[in-house]
Design a protein around this motif. Sequence first.
Motif, PDB file in Angstrom:
ATOM      1  N   ALA A 128       0.833  -1.195   0.000  1.00  0.00           N
ATOM      2  CA  ALA A 128       0.000   0.000   0.000  1.00  0.00           C
ATOM      3  C   ALA A 128       0.870   1.247   0.000  1.00  0.00           C
ATOM      4  O   ALA A 128       1.859   1.332   0.716  1.00  0.00           O
ATOM      5  CB  ALA A 128      -0.908  -0.003   1.231  1.00  0.00           C
ATOM      6  N   VAL A 129       0.508   2.205  -0.807  1.00  0.00           N
ATOM      7  CA  VAL A 129       1.234   3.471  -0.891  1.00  0.00           C
ATOM      8  C   VAL A 129       0.264   4.594  -0.563  1.00  0.00           C
ATOM      9  O   VAL A 129      -0.723   4.796  -1.267  1.00  0.00           O
ATOM     10  CB  VAL A 129       1.833   3.683  -2.296  1.00  0.00           C
ATOM     11  CG1 VAL A 129       2.543   5.030  -2.368  1.00  0.00           C
ATOM     12  CG2 VAL A 129       2.792   2.561  -2.642  1.00  0.00           C
ATOM     13  N   ASN A 179      -6.671   9.371   1.928  1.00  0.00           N
ATOM     14  CA  ASN A 179      -5.446   9.045   1.202  1.00  0.00           C
ATOM     15  C   ASN A 179      -4.253   8.831   2.126  1.00  0.00           C
ATOM     16  O   ASN A 179      -3.167   8.473   1.657  1.00  0.00           O
ATOM     17  CB  ASN A 179      -5.119  10.145   0.191  1.00  0.00           C
ATOM     18  CG  ASN A 179      -6.113  10.188  -0.951  1.00  0.00           C
ATOM     19  OD1 ASN A 179      -6.657   9.163  -1.355  1.00  0.00           O
ATOM     20  ND2 ASN A 179      -6.363  11.372  -1.467  1.00  0.00           N
ATOM     21  N   TYR A 180      -4.465   9.061   3.432  1.00  0.00           N
ATOM     22  CA  TYR A 180      -3.439   8.777   4.428  1.00  0.00           C
ATOM     23  C   TYR A 180      -3.845   7.538   5.211  1.00  0.00           C
ATOM     24  O   TYR A 180      -5.027   7.189   5.289  1.00  0.00           O
ATOM     25  CB  TYR A 180      -3.257   9.968   5.365  1.00  0.00           C
ATOM     26  CG  TYR A 180      -2.698  11.189   4.676  1.00  0.00           C
ATOM     27  CD1 TYR A 180      -1.329  11.428   4.647  1.00  0.00           C
ATOM     28  CD2 TYR A 180      -3.536  12.100   4.035  1.00  0.00           C
ATOM     29  CE1 TYR A 180      -0.808  12.542   4.003  1.00  0.00           C
ATOM     30  CE2 TYR A 180      -3.026  13.219   3.397  1.00  0.00           C
ATOM     31  CZ  TYR A 180      -1.662  13.433   3.385  1.00  0.00           C
ATOM     32  OH  TYR A 180      -1.149  14.533   2.736  1.00  0.00           O
ATOM     33  N   HIS A 181      -2.853   6.889   5.841  1.00  0.00           N
ATOM     34  CA  HIS A 181      -3.116   5.601   6.474  1.00  0.00           C
ATOM     35  C   HIS A 181      -4.141   5.689   7.601  1.00  0.00           C
ATOM     36  O   HIS A 181      -5.011   4.835   7.727  1.00  0.00           O
ATOM     37  CB  HIS A 181      -1.791   5.017   7.002  1.00  0.00           C
ATOM     38  CG  HIS A 181      -1.911   3.624   7.518  1.00  0.00           C
ATOM     39  ND1 HIS A 181      -1.161   3.152   8.553  1.00  0.00           N
ATOM     40  CD2 HIS A 181      -2.711   2.594   7.151  1.00  0.00           C
ATOM     41  CE1 HIS A 181      -1.466   1.882   8.790  1.00  0.00           C
ATOM     42  NE2 HIS A 181      -2.405   1.532   7.954  1.00  0.00           N
ATOM     43  N   ILE A 216      -8.768   4.189  10.226  1.00  0.00           N
ATOM     44  CA  ILE A 216      -7.574   3.515   9.730  1.00  0.00           C
ATOM     45  C   ILE A 216      -7.913   2.846   8.406  1.00  0.00           C
ATOM     46  O   ILE A 216      -8.999   2.282   8.237  1.00  0.00           O
ATOM     47  CB  ILE A 216      -7.026   2.487  10.743  1.00  0.00           C
ATOM     48  CG1 ILE A 216      -5.701   1.915  10.260  1.00  0.00           C
ATOM     49  CG2 ILE A 216      -8.032   1.382  11.023  1.00  0.00           C
ATOM     50  CD1 ILE A 216      -4.941   1.145  11.317  1.00  0.00           C
ATOM     51  N   SER A 217      -7.002   2.966   7.456  1.00  0.00           N
ATOM     52  CA  SER A 217      -7.238   2.429   6.120  1.00  0.00           C
ATOM     53  C   SER A 217      -6.743   1.000   6.017  1.00  0.00           C
ATOM     54  O   SER A 217      -5.641   0.671   6.459  1.00  0.00           O
ATOM     55  CB  SER A 217      -6.541   3.300   5.074  1.00  0.00           C
ATOM     56  OG  SER A 217      -6.774   2.791   3.780  1.00  0.00           O
ATOM     57  N   GLY A 272      -1.986  10.942   9.302  1.00  0.00           N
ATOM     58  CA  GLY A 272      -0.709  10.699   8.642  1.00  0.00           C
ATOM     59  C   GLY A 272      -0.414   9.230   8.463  1.00  0.00           C
ATOM     60  O   GLY A 272      -1.320   8.402   8.307  1.00  0.00           O
ATOM     61  N   ASN A 273       0.871   8.919   8.504  1.00  0.00           N
ATOM     62  CA  ASN A 273       1.357   7.546   8.239  1.00  0.00           C
ATOM     63  C   ASN A 273       2.382   7.149   9.292  1.00  0.00           C
ATOM     64  O   ASN A 273       3.437   6.643   8.964  1.00  0.00           O
ATOM     65  CB  ASN A 273       2.011   7.469   6.856  1.00  0.00           C
ATOM     66  CG  ASN A 273       1.100   7.956   5.743  1.00  0.00           C
ATOM     67  OD1 ASN A 273      -0.085   7.650   5.730  1.00  0.00           O
ATOM     68  ND2 ASN A 273       1.656   8.732   4.821  1.00  0.00           N
TER      69      ASN A 273
END
Length: 267
Positions: free
Chosen positions: A46-47, A68-70, A97-98, A239-240
């Motif tokens: 995952a990016v 688009n962020y984790h 959370i993704s 964020g990530n």
Amino acid sequence: MKKWLFLSLFFLLILGGTTQHWEKDLAAQELGNGTLPVIKEGEGKAVYEPVLPDITINVGKDFNEHPNYHHEVWHYKANVKGDDGREYGIQWTMYRISNGDYQGVGWKNAQIYIAQAVVSTEDQSWSQQRISRGGIGQAGVLMDPLRMWIDDWLWKSNNNFSMPSQLQVKADDFSIDLTSASYGPFVLNGDKGYKKTHDLLSTASYFFSAPFLKTKGVLMLNGKEVNVQGLAWLDKEWGNHLIASNTLRWDAFSIHLKDGRALALTQ
């Protein structure tokens, strides 16, 4: 009024089968070309959108979610006094959370939401947690006007800004109905809202706070209604920066001082 001290330990949130390994440095390089790697559901690593310094944060617009962020978190805490003469500590937290970097619809939506609510006195506490998958209407965040929900738990505003707003939580043996409004500035934490949490540049987050909030409303505790009012604090971070090790965490401490200032410490 005695002040409650809020000490939050944010541990790794690991959902079975959802731990992601993302190459944010690669993504940051690709940004220079105006493109990002496109990875389909279930393919490769995952990016996510890279977290980089010198990004302008809009505390109104960025109260919205950032899929688009984790992951991200909204954290509200309040010190209030009731008309019964007792002091209450209130916390409400919602996590997103993704489960991947794809943007599916319905049951293929990659977002998972978790919410926690706590009311505490010096000798008793009430708490409940909920979890939901995004994409099916059970949880999510909308703007115009702002509405954030999981089941019947709701944060809402009459505009696209987080303040003034109303928090409504209904649990088995307690409920929360608070209206909050700001009386001071929002604060960009870290380096203008950029908070680095690892040697990797992009293992970081964007983070702002509203430490100057006044709140009032009603608590229902074991069937008894209590009118309350006091001070509150709101943090928003995304964020990530989850790190794949159960030995790592970060600690946050925040308090309203008697002279009107607010103090926050993060390690």
